[in-house]
Each structure stands twice: as structure tokens, then as C-alpha cells.
Design an enzyme around this catalytic site. Structure first.
Site, PDB file in Angstrom:
ATOM      1  N   CYS A   1       0.887  -1.157   0.000  1.00  0.00           N
ATOM      2  CA  CYS A   1       0.000   0.000   0.000  1.00  0.00           C
ATOM      3  C   CYS A   1       0.932   1.216   0.000  1.00  0.00           C
ATOM      4  CB  CYS A   1      -0.980  -0.032   1.178  1.00  0.00           C
ATOM      5  SG  CYS A   1      -0.218   0.040   2.818  1.00  0.00           S
ATOM      6  N   GLY A   2       0.457   2.386   0.386  1.00  0.00           N
ATOM      7  CA  GLY A   2       1.315   3.572   0.327  1.00  0.00           C
ATOM      8  C   GLY A   2       2.574   3.402   1.163  1.00  0.00           C
TER       9      GLY A   2
ATOM     10  N   GLY B   1       2.907   0.622   3.246  1.00  0.00           N
ATOM     11  CA  GLY B   1       3.064  -0.809   3.530  1.00  0.00           C
ATOM     12  C   GLY B   1       2.526  -1.199   4.893  1.00  0.00           C
TER      13      GLY B   1
ATOM     14  N   GLY C   1      -0.450  -0.419   6.568  1.00  0.00           N
ATOM     15  CA  GLY C   1      -1.845  -0.868   6.682  1.00  0.00           C
ATOM     16  C   GLY C   1      -2.036  -2.286   6.156  1.00  0.00           C
TER      17      GLY C   1
HETATM   18  C1  RB5 Z   1      -4.243   5.114   1.842  1.00  0.00           C
HETATM   19  O1  RB5 Z   1      -5.373   4.448   2.251  1.00  0.00           O
HETATM   20  C2  RB5 Z   1      -3.028   4.840   2.729  1.00  0.00           C
HETATM   21  O2  RB5 Z   1      -3.377   4.997   4.067  1.00  0.00           O
HETATM   22  C3  RB5 Z   1      -2.507   3.417   2.524  1.00  0.00           C
HETATM   23  O3  RB5 Z   1      -2.123   3.220   1.202  1.00  0.00           O
HETATM   24  C4  RB5 Z   1      -1.291   3.073   3.356  1.00  0.00           C
HETATM   25  O4  RB5 Z   1      -0.266   3.985   3.196  1.00  0.00           O
HETATM   26  C5  RB5 Z   1      -1.503   2.703   4.746  1.00  0.00           C
HETATM   27  O5  RB5 Z   1      -0.589   2.212   5.432  1.00  0.00           O
END
Ligand code: RB5
Length: 144
Positions: free
Chosen positions: A65-66, A68, A70
């Protein structure tokens, strides 16, 4: 080898690069999405990848994810998943060799594609080296 890959909408393009990179290596990829840039939620895809690995439909998983953070937390909620989040190949090596990590995670907004490829290569090339002690730790983790 079959690998499940998942991401949120922030890093779909990088996930697509990762899928191509794996396919070029002859690896079968289960693309768990997301597939476009429409806003969605990383827990969905962390769970999908985790379940594929936990159910042995995939040998290993990769999530991004952005940051990592989440999606790796989501994957780690699935019983039997040991997901490593890092930007450091030596940590990936340790996580595979000693902790038997079965999912690799990274932040598509914080790691460059060259680093991502190195992380993946290390993840795929390193095998778990079992010892009695390591097996006990892993079993205890899996019982949580
Ligand atoms: C966007 O939802 C962002 O919060 C997600 O990609 C990530 O960075 C979370 O850890």
C-alpha cells in the site's frame, strides 16, 4: 511457484509492475487486486492475499500500500501469516531464513522499483532454514 499479490488504490501501477516482474520470472501470479485507482480499503487486499497463502492456494504472498503499514497489518491478522514489512534486503533474508515469513510487504510510495525488485528477489531466493528452536517460535506465533 504461485504468488498472491495485493495492493490498495494508491499503488495499483506499482503492483502491476510487480506482477509483470514476477511473470517474467516464470512465476504464476494470483492478482488479488485492487485493479484500478478507485478509492478502496487496504484491509480487503491484505486479507485476500493472506487467505490465499494460509489456504495454500499460493506458496507466498506480496502486499503493498502507500506505506506498507496498513496492508501488512491486515495480512498479519490472518492465522498462519507471517508478513514482513521492510525496505531492507537483509531483513527480508532474516525474515525468510529464520522466521519463515510467507508474505512480503512494502510501501509503494516509500520504496523505489529497484529496491522493490531486490526485496522480491531476496524473498524468493531465500528459504527457511529450520531448527528446533525456530520451529517452536513459529508454532507459538501461529497459535496466537
Ligand atoms: C491510503 O489508504 C493509505 O493509508 C494506505 O495506502 C497506506 O499507506 C496505509 O498504510
Amino acid at each position: 511457484m504461485r504468488i498472491a499479490v495485493g495492493c490498495d488504490h494508491i499503488v495499483t501501477e506499482i503492483k502491476n509492475e510487480v506482477v509483470k516482474y514476477l511473470q517474467k520470472k516464470g512465476i504464476e501470479v494470483i492478482d488479488c487486486g485492487t485493479y484500478d485507482k478507485e478509492r478502496t480499503h487496504y484491509p480487503i487486499y491484505g486479507k485476500r492475499v493472506g487467505e490465499k497463502v494460509a489456504l495454500k492456494e499460493a506458496d507466498l504472498g506480496i502486499v503493498l500500500c502507500g506505506t506498507g503499514v496498513g496492508i501488512t497489518n491486515a495480512a498479519n491478522k490472518i492465522k498462519g501469516i507471517r508478513c514482513v514489512l521492510t525496505q531492507d534486503v537483509s531483513v527480508v533474508k532474516y525474515a525468510r531464513e529464520v522466521l519463515n515469513a510467507n508474505v512480503l510487504g512494502f510501501g509503494g510510495r516509500v520504496s523505489g522499483i529497484g529496491m522493490i525488485e531486490d526485496l522480491i528477489d531476496t524473498f524468493l531466493e531465500t528459504e527457511y532454514c529450520p531448527t528446533e528452536e525456530r520451529d517452536v517460535y513459529i508454532e507459538k506465533m501461529d497459535q496466537l
